[in-house]
Design an enzyme around this catalytic site. Structure first.
Site, PDB file in Angstrom:
ATOM      1  N   GLN A 115      -3.850  19.602 -12.297  1.00 37.44           N
ATOM      2  CA  GLN A 115      -2.797  19.065 -11.422  1.00 37.44           C
ATOM      3  C   GLN A 115      -2.115  17.840 -12.031  1.00 37.44           C
ATOM      4  O   GLN A 115      -1.530  17.026 -11.303  1.00 37.44           O
ATOM      5  CB  GLN A 115      -3.381  18.709 -10.055  1.00 37.44           C
ATOM      6  CG  GLN A 115      -3.750  19.921  -9.211  1.00 37.44           C
ATOM      7  CD  GLN A 115      -2.529  20.747  -8.822  1.00 37.44           C
ATOM      8  OE1 GLN A 115      -1.412  20.230  -8.701  1.00 37.44           O
ATOM      9  NE2 GLN A 115      -2.736  22.035  -8.619  1.00 37.44           N
ATOM     10  N   SER A 116      -2.160  17.698 -13.341  1.00 34.20           N
ATOM     11  CA  SER A 116      -1.600  16.518 -14.001  1.00 34.20           C
ATOM     12  C   SER A 116      -0.139  16.235 -13.610  1.00 34.20           C
ATOM     13  O   SER A 116       0.745  17.084 -13.798  1.00 34.20           O
ATOM     14  CB  SER A 116      -1.670  16.721 -15.515  1.00 34.20           C
ATOM     15  OG  SER A 116      -0.902  15.745 -16.184  1.00 34.20           O
TER      16      SER A 116
END
Ligand SMILES: *Cc1c(COP(=O)(O)O)cnc(C)c1O
Length: 325
Positions: free
Chosen positions: A75-76
């Site tokens: 989920q960067s």
């Protein structure tokens, strides 16, 4: 003197971002707290990585690259913003993400697809494995006539660190115009480049302001941050030696990186319900909750204005639910 005059930078965000007082929160806590809205920087859902990418992607363009590699957790925010900025510059983004955290097609993984990035989830706990893969892929692409630029996790190398030094340059003009005397600048510390940039920037432009980084994972920031400050200052041609004691390092990790912490939720809700503003459970919620709990514990003394840097992260709200006690 313009320290940045000779450093290439791409204009990607809408700067300056707003700086204003949190009136309801300040009244409630008896302290002037301001917010620097880097979540409102005009790219995707905003966030701190855009200031870093202004320098990193300028370097990539100067080196004639047509492809950008970067990495992070599934989920960067950094990877998603790299995809957005690369798309705008006509470059291909290849995101080699750790298959860790929320790997379902939610949050930033949805946005990466909208931006046309190529996403590969890699089942490893080690960024070294991913950097080795970037290296191999770069060689393979070179044989096909492409040129790839690799950006480390969080964009936190010397060049990326310049983003937040440049932010303080912007902030110094805003505080002067508004008559704010910031004793403290506080933000989340996730890979260290933001805190390092703020430290370098305050040394150059706001020497009376103390930087506090609130660690949201257990990387050794006491070493990482001073090293980034030194490396970034040498790009600017200035000598800013930094030591561990030059900034305040506090922690609010909870159960671990990207694991939302029930204790932060009341502070996140309070900000939403008094100021209308959203925080995320991975970075800004932990940092903001850390700031207010620290304020009550005396971390910031009893006087002087405090500026909280809102570093973005809203997409996590659509991937990770908030836990309740
Ligand atoms: C990456 C990130 C941070 C941390 O910044 P670093 O420079 O990596 O320390 C803080 N907030 C958000 C929302 C982020 O995406």
């Amino acid at each position: 003197m313009d320290h940045f005059a000779s450093v290439p930078r791409m204009s990607l965000g809408l700067y300056p971002t707003p700086l204003y007082p949190l009136k309801n929160i300040s009244a409630k806590y008896g302290r002037n707290i301001y917010i620097k809205r880097d979540d409102l920087c005009g790219v995707a859902l905003g966030g701190n990585k855009v200031r870093k990418l202004e320098f990193l992607l300028a370097q990539a363009k100067a080196e004639g690259c047509d492809t950008v590699f970067t990495t992070g957790g599934a989920q960067s925010n950094h990877a998603m913003l790299t995809a957005a900025c690369a798309a705008r510059l006509g470059m291909k983004a290849i995101l080699l993400l750790k298959k860790r955290g929320v790997t379902e097609h939610l949050g930033n993984l949805v946005l990466n697809d909208i931006y046309g990035a190529e996403v590969r989830l890699i089942d490893t706990d080690s960024y070294d494995d991913i950097y080795a893969e970037m290296e191999r892929e770069s060689v393979r692409l070179a044989a096909e006539g492409h040129r790839a630029f690799s950006i480390p996790c969080g964009g936190s190398n010397a060049m990326g660190t310049l983003g937040y030094a440049n932010c303080v340059r912007e902030l110094a003009e805003q505080v002067k115009a508004k008559g704010i005397f910031p004793a403290h600048i506080v933000s989340a510390t996730g890979s260290g480049g933001t805190t390092a940039g703020l430290l370098l920037g305050t040394r150059l432009y706001l020497p009376d302001t103390q930087v506090t980084g609130i660690g949201i994972c257990d990387d050794p920031f006491a070493e990482i941050v001073p090293q980034l400050v030194e490396d970034a200052s040498s790009i600017l041609g200035v000598s800013v030696p930094a030591r561990e004691g030059d900034f305040a390092l506090r922690w609010n990790i909870g159960a671990g990186y990207a694991i939302p912490n029930p204790a932060d939720v009341p502070y996140m809700e309070e900000l939403a319900r008094t100021e209308g503003m959203l925080l995320d459970p991975v970075y800004t919620g932990k940092a903001w909750s850390g700031l207010l709990q620290g304020l009550e514990q005396g971390w910031f003394g009893s006087e002087g204005d405090i500026i909280f840097v809102h570093t973005g992260g809203a997409a996590a709200l659509f991937a990770i639910d908030l836990p309740r006690n």
